[in-house]
Scaffold this motif. Structure first.
Motif, PDB file in Angstrom:
ATOM      1  N   PRO A   1       0.828  -1.146  -0.003  1.00  0.00           N
ATOM      2  CA  PRO A   1      -0.010   0.107   0.044  1.00  0.00           C
ATOM      3  C   PRO A   1       1.033   1.339  -0.082  1.00  0.00           C
ATOM      4  O   PRO A   1       0.784   1.964   0.888  1.00  0.00           O
ATOM      5  CB  PRO A   1      -0.628  -0.269   1.302  1.00  0.00           C
ATOM      6  N   ASN A   2       1.538   1.410  -0.990  1.00  0.00           N
ATOM      7  CA  ASN A   2       2.597   2.537  -1.095  1.00  0.00           C
ATOM      8  C   ASN A   2       2.940   2.972  -2.555  1.00  0.00           C
ATOM      9  O   ASN A   2       3.355   1.970  -3.165  1.00  0.00           O
ATOM     10  CB  ASN A   2       3.840   2.339  -0.558  1.00  0.00           C
ATOM     11  N   THR A   3       2.512   3.920  -2.978  1.00  0.00           N
ATOM     12  CA  THR A   3       2.483   4.494  -4.597  1.00  0.00           C
ATOM     13  C   THR A   3       3.973   4.886  -4.655  1.00  0.00           C
ATOM     14  O   THR A   3       4.392   5.227  -5.865  1.00  0.00           O
ATOM     15  CB  THR A   3       1.506   5.381  -5.064  1.00  0.00           C
ATOM     16  N   GLY A   4       5.008   5.240  -3.951  1.00  0.00           N
ATOM     17  CA  GLY A   4       6.276   5.753  -4.124  1.00  0.00           C
ATOM     18  C   GLY A   4       7.120   4.905  -4.424  1.00  0.00           C
ATOM     19  O   GLY A   4       7.017   3.457  -4.744  1.00  0.00           O
ATOM     20  N   SER A   5       8.353   5.204  -4.716  1.00  0.00           N
ATOM     21  CA  SER A   5       9.706   4.224  -4.923  1.00  0.00           C
ATOM     22  C   SER A   5       9.996   3.436  -3.801  1.00  0.00           C
ATOM     23  O   SER A   5      10.465   2.394  -3.918  1.00  0.00           O
ATOM     24  CB  SER A   5      10.593   5.012  -5.524  1.00  0.00           C
ATOM     25  N   MET A   6       9.598   3.799  -2.597  1.00  0.00           N
ATOM     26  CA  MET A   6      10.113   3.283  -1.424  1.00  0.00           C
ATOM     27  C   MET A   6      11.496   3.106  -1.504  1.00  0.00           C
ATOM     28  O   MET A   6      12.230   2.278  -0.931  1.00  0.00           O
ATOM     29  CB  MET A   6       9.128   1.690  -1.121  1.00  0.00           C
ATOM     30  N   LYS A   7      12.194   4.154  -1.883  1.00  0.00           N
ATOM     31  CA  LYS A   7      13.765   3.885  -1.757  1.00  0.00           C
ATOM     32  C   LYS A   7      14.234   3.674  -0.537  1.00  0.00           C
ATOM     33  O   LYS A   7      13.993   4.208   0.522  1.00  0.00           O
ATOM     34  CB  LYS A   7      14.221   5.130  -2.452  1.00  0.00           C
TER      35      LYS A   7
ATOM     36  N   ALA B   1      14.474  13.174   6.775  1.00  0.00           N
ATOM     37  CA  ALA B   1      13.513  12.644   6.085  1.00  0.00           C
ATOM     38  C   ALA B   1      13.298  13.605   4.691  1.00  0.00           C
ATOM     39  O   ALA B   1      13.217  14.887   4.803  1.00  0.00           O
ATOM     40  CB  ALA B   1      12.163  12.814   6.930  1.00  0.00           C
ATOM     41  N   LEU B   2      13.152  13.043   3.588  1.00  0.00           N
ATOM     42  CA  LEU B   2      12.900  13.492   2.444  1.00  0.00           C
ATOM     43  C   LEU B   2      11.586  13.090   1.592  1.00  0.00           C
ATOM     44  O   LEU B   2      11.133  12.003   1.857  1.00  0.00           O
ATOM     45  CB  LEU B   2      13.845  13.203   1.452  1.00  0.00           C
ATOM     46  N   PHE B   3      10.998  14.088   1.257  1.00  0.00           N
ATOM     47  CA  PHE B   3       9.960  14.008   0.260  1.00  0.00           C
ATOM     48  C   PHE B   3       9.797  14.879  -1.134  1.00  0.00           C
ATOM     49  O   PHE B   3      10.219  15.974  -0.893  1.00  0.00           O
ATOM     50  CB  PHE B   3       8.649  14.268   1.050  1.00  0.00           C
ATOM     51  N   PRO B   4       9.346  14.298  -2.055  1.00  0.00           N
ATOM     52  CA  PRO B   4       8.947  12.845  -2.309  1.00  0.00           C
ATOM     53  C   PRO B   4       9.976  11.834  -2.730  1.00  0.00           C
ATOM     54  O   PRO B   4      11.197  12.137  -2.564  1.00  0.00           O
ATOM     55  CB  PRO B   4       7.976  13.047  -3.453  1.00  0.00           C
ATOM     56  N   ASP B   5       9.576  10.794  -2.785  1.00  0.00           N
ATOM     57  CA  ASP B   5      10.661   9.525  -2.981  1.00  0.00           C
ATOM     58  C   ASP B   5      10.716   9.349  -4.367  1.00  0.00           C
ATOM     59  O   ASP B   5      11.248   8.412  -4.887  1.00  0.00           O
ATOM     60  CB  ASP B   5      10.555   8.335  -2.192  1.00  0.00           C
ATOM     61  N   SER B   6       9.650   9.947  -5.361  1.00  0.00           N
ATOM     62  CA  SER B   6       9.682   9.817  -6.811  1.00  0.00           C
ATOM     63  C   SER B   6       8.931  11.065  -7.113  1.00  0.00           C
ATOM     64  O   SER B   6       8.120  11.796  -6.377  1.00  0.00           O
ATOM     65  CB  SER B   6       8.848   8.561  -7.146  1.00  0.00           C
ATOM     66  N   ILE B   7       8.963  11.570  -8.486  1.00  0.00           N
ATOM     67  CA  ILE B   7       8.227  12.477  -8.961  1.00  0.00           C
ATOM     68  C   ILE B   7       6.878  12.522  -8.782  1.00  0.00           C
ATOM     69  O   ILE B   7       6.244  11.416  -8.957  1.00  0.00           O
ATOM     70  CB  ILE B   7       8.655  12.832 -10.329  1.00  0.00           C
ATOM     71  N   THR B   8       6.475  13.768  -8.304  1.00  0.00           N
ATOM     72  CA  THR B   8       4.963  13.812  -7.697  1.00  0.00           C
ATOM     73  C   THR B   8       4.309  14.997  -8.477  1.00  0.00           C
ATOM     74  O   THR B   8       4.420  16.024  -7.620  1.00  0.00           O
ATOM     75  CB  THR B   8       4.637  13.634  -6.339  1.00  0.00           C
ATOM     76  N   GLU B   9       3.709  15.106  -9.559  1.00  0.00           N
ATOM     77  CA  GLU B   9       2.920  15.998  -9.950  1.00  0.00           C
ATOM     78  C   GLU B   9       1.660  16.399  -9.241  1.00  0.00           C
ATOM     79  O   GLU B   9       1.252  17.501  -8.994  1.00  0.00           O
ATOM     80  CB  GLU B   9       2.496  15.790 -11.650  1.00  0.00           C
ATOM     81  N   ARG B  10       0.919  15.303  -8.558  1.00  0.00           N
ATOM     82  CA  ARG B  10      -0.133  15.393  -7.808  1.00  0.00           C
ATOM     83  C   ARG B  10       0.177  16.103  -6.613  1.00  0.00           C
ATOM     84  O   ARG B  10      -0.476  17.057  -6.188  1.00  0.00           O
ATOM     85  CB  ARG B  10      -0.759  14.121  -7.526  1.00  0.00           C
ATOM     86  N   GLY B  11       1.291  15.923  -6.214  1.00  0.00           N
ATOM     87  CA  GLY B  11       1.691  16.606  -4.725  1.00  0.00           C
ATOM     88  C   GLY B  11       2.102  18.104  -5.152  1.00  0.00           C
ATOM     89  O   GLY B  11       1.684  18.748  -4.116  1.00  0.00           O
ATOM     90  N   THR B  12       2.761  18.264  -5.937  1.00  0.00           N
ATOM     91  CA  THR B  12       3.090  19.656  -6.603  1.00  0.00           C
ATOM     92  C   THR B  12       1.628  20.621  -6.766  1.00  0.00           C
ATOM     93  O   THR B  12       1.433  21.726  -6.369  1.00  0.00           O
ATOM     94  CB  THR B  12       3.707  19.965  -7.973  1.00  0.00           C
TER      95      THR B  12
END
Length: 229
Positions: free
Chosen positions: A36-42, A142-153
């Motif tokens: 349940p995680n849409t990011g890269s989970m780097k 702690a860093l955000f995002p872990d992948s490009i996020t147009e929705r977050g922007t």
């Protein structure tokens, strides 16, 4: 917040197709779990890392297992991006976040005129609050995002628009990682988001980074960590 019990322990074999993970359970079974995680989970998808999964007996679930936690340097990290909103709601109910204690009521999933949704409307919608889950930590940051996020922007621009209309706006980062000591935007991953976050702060959007204490039984927001832009 209590986690589904009992959680079952295993070791990560692989994450693939974004939402799936193969896990070798301690009893020798190999299972597939929903991720349940849409990011890269780097930094989290470490082969053979200890993990915890929950089980659902719902007949509507094609895959009954959900990956909930991963062990990093001896402690659990929460990977479920569905939980931060509930964690923040729990704090709003208790009025335990000083910056938000003035708001006695809230509602979830507020639809704006633009068609976008923001996670919370506070009070009589005199304030908007968006929540993001953070699991990437490098050098105690702690860093955000872990992948490009147009929705977050887009959400940041919606919050800036709210401030321009005289509505208070808050951006809350829920950090489910014990190694985090501060928060910063991940400019090396998504510089557009970092630029938007700095613009939002300059225009009056209030930023909060809340660190969670994670165990195999529960997750709770226990402290604020500093934000460095």
């Amino acid at each position: 917040m209590k986690l589904p019990q009992p959680l079952q322990r295993g070791r990560l074999l692989r994450r693939y197709k974004r939402f799936l993970a193969d896990i070798l359970m301690d009893d020798g079974r190999e299972i597939t779990a929903v991720t349940p995680n849409t990011g890269s989970m780097k930094g989290l998808c470490v082969t053979n890392a200890p993990v915890m999964v929950s089980y659902s007996n719902s007949p509507s679930r094609k895959i009954p297992y959900t990956w909930e936690l991963v062990e990093i340097q001896g402690k659990w990290v929460g990977i479920n991006t569905h939980l931060p909103n509930a964690l923040v709601a729990e704090c709003l109910d208790k009025r335990s976040i000083p910056e938000l204690a003035e708001f006695e009521t809230y509602r979830r999933e507020v639809r704006l005129q633009s068609g976008s949704r923001i996670d919370f409307g506070l009070g009589n919608d005199e304030a908007l609050l968006e929540v993001k889950n953070v699991t990437l930590v490098e050098n105690s940051v702690a860093l955000f995002p872990d992948s490009i996020t147009e929705r977050g922007t887009k959400h940041l621009h919606e919050l800036m628009g709210a401030v321009s209309r005289g509505v208070k706006a808050y951006m809350v980062y829920v950090v489910q990682h014990h190694l985090a000591e501060s928060f910063s935007p991940a400019d090396g991953i998504d510089p557009v988001y970092g630029k938007a976050l700095r613009a939002a702060e300059n225009r009056g959007v209030k930023l909060l980074a809340l660190k969670a204490k994670v165990s195999e039984f529960e997750i709770s927001l226990t402290e604020q960590i500093p934000i460095h832009l």
